[in-house]
Design an enzyme around this catalytic site. Sequence first.
Site: not given
Length: 351
Positions: A160, A239, A343
Site C-alpha cells: 500500500r 479499508s 489508509e
Amino acid sequence: MQELHDAPLAPLTTFRLGGPATRLLTATTDAEVIDAVREADTAGTPLLIVGGGSNLVIGDKGFAGTALRIATKGFELDGTKLELAAGEVWTDAVERTVEAGLAGIECLAGIPGSAGATPIQNVGAYGQEVSATITEVVAYDRTVGETVTLANAECAFSYRHSRFKAEPDRYVVLRVRFELEDADGLSAPIKYPETARTLGVEAGDRVPAATVRETVLKLRAGKGMVLDPEDHDTWSAGSFFTNPILTDAQFAAFRARVAERLGPDAQAPAFPAGEGLTKTSAAWLIDKAGFTKGYGSGPARISTKHTLALTNRGEATTEDLLALAREVVAGVREAFGVTLVNEPVTVGASL
C-alpha cells in the site's frame, strides 16, 4: 477546462464528506492537467489532486486552494499491453480486460476510484496488487517541470505504498501501463484463501477470469465494498486502516497481549511479510478490541458488513468520522499495543 469557485468537494468523494475548494478545475486531457498544475505551482497556490475520491478524507473547512479533478479518458489495449489514462474508472477498466480474455487484475474488480490512483496506493485485494502488472507510470514531475516515465522498479512499490505516495507533492500521474497475461481466458493463479474457498479450488489453480471477477464482486458487495448510493455501508473509503506489519520483537509482544486478553489458546492472524516481519489483520484487531460491525451511535459508524470500513450514515461530518477513527486507534493500541495507520489520505484534517 471547467472552472468552479467555492465548489463542493464532498460529492467527489465516496465518503461524501468535506467542505468546498476555493476553486475547482476539471481536466479532460493530459495537457489540461499539466497546464493547471504549472499554473498553480507558478502562482504558489496550494493544489489538491482529485481522482475518484475513494481514498480521500477532506476536512470540514474544505481546501483553501485549487482542487484539480482529473477526468481524462483513454483505454488502449495492444495484445497483452494495456495503457490507461489516469481518469479512467478503474473497475470499468478491469471489466474490459476480463472481457478481452486477459488475466492479472481480475481480483481487483469492484475497487472504486480512478486508474491514476492505483500506483500511488499500490492498490491490492484478494491476492493481487497492481505492482505485479504495472510496467510504467507516466507522470508530470513538478520538481523538474516536465513529463517523465518511471519504470516499475523506479516506483518503489511496497505494501500500500509507492514512490508517488512517499512524495505526494512531486508527481501527478497521467497514464499507467500494464503487462497482462493471455491465459486463454483463465485467471492468474488464485492466491487468496477466501477466494479459493469461494471458488471451490486450491491455491494456485486457474479458473475463468470472468468467474473470478464475478466472485470478487460478490465478496466485496457482501462486505459493503462495492459502491451503492442507497447503501450507507458503502459510503466509506473501503479499508480505513492498513494491516500492521510487525518486527519479530513487536510480534512477540503482540502475541503476549493476545494471550493475556483472549486466553492462551487464542491465535492472531499472521502472514509472512519479509525477513523478520509479520503482517497481521487490522480487521481482527478492531473486532477483538471490541469494535464490532455496526459499532457507534452517531452519524459515523463502523460498517455493518465489515469492521475495517468506517462509514458516513448520511449526516456525518468529517470530524465525526475522525473521532470514530481516533477511538478505534486508541482502543486497539490499549488492547494489543499495536498502532493502526489510516489508509486514506487526509486533507485539512488528521487523526
